[in-house]
Design a protein around this motif. Structure first.
Motif, PDB file in Angstrom:
ATOM      1  N   ARG A 142      27.260  61.541  78.131  1.00 24.81           N
ATOM      2  CA  ARG A 142      26.620  60.406  77.454  1.00 24.81           C
ATOM      3  C   ARG A 142      26.220  60.789  76.018  1.00 24.81           C
ATOM      4  O   ARG A 142      26.368  59.994  75.089  1.00 24.81           O
ATOM      5  N   ASN A 153      27.785  53.061  78.672  1.00 27.06           N
ATOM      6  CA  ASN A 153      27.434  52.234  79.822  1.00 27.06           C
ATOM      7  C   ASN A 153      28.553  52.180  80.866  1.00 27.06           C
ATOM      8  O   ASN A 153      28.516  51.350  81.780  1.00 27.06           O
ATOM      9  N   LYS A 154      29.552  53.057  80.699  1.00 25.07           N
ATOM     10  CA  LYS A 154      30.682  53.084  81.632  1.00 25.07           C
ATOM     11  C   LYS A 154      30.995  54.513  82.064  1.00 25.07           C
ATOM     12  O   LYS A 154      32.133  54.977  81.996  1.00 25.07           O
ATOM     13  N   ASP A 190      26.695  54.929  86.020  1.00 19.88           N
ATOM     14  CA  ASP A 190      26.818  53.464  86.028  1.00 19.88           C
ATOM     15  C   ASP A 190      27.501  52.960  87.296  1.00 19.88           C
ATOM     16  O   ASP A 190      27.337  51.792  87.649  1.00 19.88           O
ATOM     17  N   PRO A 238      23.210  52.862  91.617  1.00 15.95           N
ATOM     18  CA  PRO A 238      24.424  52.286  91.017  1.00 15.95           C
ATOM     19  C   PRO A 238      25.341  51.612  92.030  1.00 15.95           C
ATOM     20  O   PRO A 238      25.355  51.980  93.211  1.00 15.95           O
ATOM     21  N   TYR A 305      35.741  48.029  84.467  1.00 23.14           N
ATOM     22  CA  TYR A 305      35.788  49.400  83.959  1.00 23.14           C
ATOM     23  C   TYR A 305      37.166  49.827  83.482  1.00 23.14           C
ATOM     24  O   TYR A 305      37.337  50.940  82.979  1.00 23.14           O
TER      25      TYR A 305
END
Length: 311
Positions: A142, A153-154, A190, A238, A305
């Motif tokens: 990240r 965010n993926k 996520d 998640p 995604y």
């Protein structure tokens, strides 16, 4: 003389593989400075098993790493892969490198995590060692997302067997403070992909070997409950896809079923594929591609995604 020559050839082939592989795929040291929770033990050495000149499995990991697999056209999604092996070894080829190459064909940037395996010989608290490494993995990806064209965010996690337990532990305990962090970057994945995962540490359905290596011979009831991930699910867990076989004799399908029920009860998006046959440890498929691979691709698509990265 023959034994010495044989050992030398094995050492050379291992070094050759490590060098050539590092040239093809970047290997990232997970901890740049000191490794938290570690005990220095010069006698404890990593053991690698090669098959057909390829790294097949790893034991006694002391230096956790991420191996980066970059797709030709990254779509912004990234996945941290946690190979299984009963918390005793890592099936790093079948449940790591091969999976990463498949994800690359979907445009997903993949990272194979070589995590520390729980052992009192190298850890002050072996129960949190693997979790420290996977938490650090999510944060590291990240924090460095821009250089790999990853959407922060993926970023998901994928785990097989005991690696599935680690992925589920991350998914339910991502905010547990297992080491001192430099900033507020979240370790929450996520999404989660759990393939024949060990979920529970309870006697009735757990994989005994995984529990023994992670929690020891006589864990307390409180410890067993804490590391039984079906009891740790909440509304912030998640979204998840679960894969299992009904005839799995090593890790009963009830592991996935109980996690699915917990997700459903807490309003978390969940999908499960329970196959009649397959046993345990089928990876991407024993003879040809297993149906779960296509099902997972469809789930990733429906979850947005696999859309094209616009960055």
């Amino acid at each position: 003389m023959k034994n010495t020559l044989h050992k030398s050839l094995l050492l050379f082939s291992g070094l050759f593989f490590a060098t050539s592989y590092a040239q093809e795929h970047k290997v990232i040291k997970l901890w740049q400075d000191s490794i938290p929770n570690a005990i220095e033990n010069p006698e404890y050495k990593e053991v690698q098993t090669l098959k057909d000149s390829a790294l097949w499995s790893v034991e006694k990991v002391t230096e956790p790493t991420l191996t980066l697999f970059k797709p030709q056209k990254p779509n912004g999604t990234a996945v941290i892969i946690c190979p299984g092996g009963g918390y005793h070894h890592l099936a790093i080829n079948k449940e790591g490198f091969k999976v990463a190459k498949w994800l690359n064909t979907l445009g997903v940037t993949a990272f194979v995590l070589k995590y520390r395996l729980p052992d009192d010989a190298i850890m002050k608290d072996k129960r949190i060692g693997p979790l420290q490494d996977v938490q650090r993995s999510i944060r590291y990806v990240r924090q460095n997302a821009n250089q790999w064209k990853i959407d922060t965010n993926k970023i998901g996690v994928l785990g097989f067997s005991a690696g599935g337990h680690l992925a589920a532990t991350l998914s339910t305990q991502y905010n547990k403070e297992t080491y001192k962090t430099e900033d507020s970057t979240t370790a929450r994945p996520d999404f989660s992909i759990l393939v024949y995962p060990v979920i529970s540490m309870k006697d009735s359905i757990t994989h005994k070997g995984s529990r023994k290596y992670l929690l020891g011979d006589k864990p307390t009831k409180e410890t067993v409950a804490f590391y039984s991930n079906e009891t740790q699910v909440n509304s912030e867990t998640p979204k998840t896809i679960l894969i299992h076989a009904t005839d799995d004799k090593s890790v009963p399908a009830e592991n996935s079923l109980q996690y699915y029920i917990a997700l459903k009860e807490h309003g978390v998006s969940a999908e499960m594929h329970l196959y009649e046959k397959g046993g345990h440890g089928f990876g991407m498929g024993r003879n040809s591609t297993h149906p779960w691979v296509k099902a997972c691709e469809q789930w990733l698509k429906s979850s947005k995604y696999l859309t094209t990265n616009k960055n």
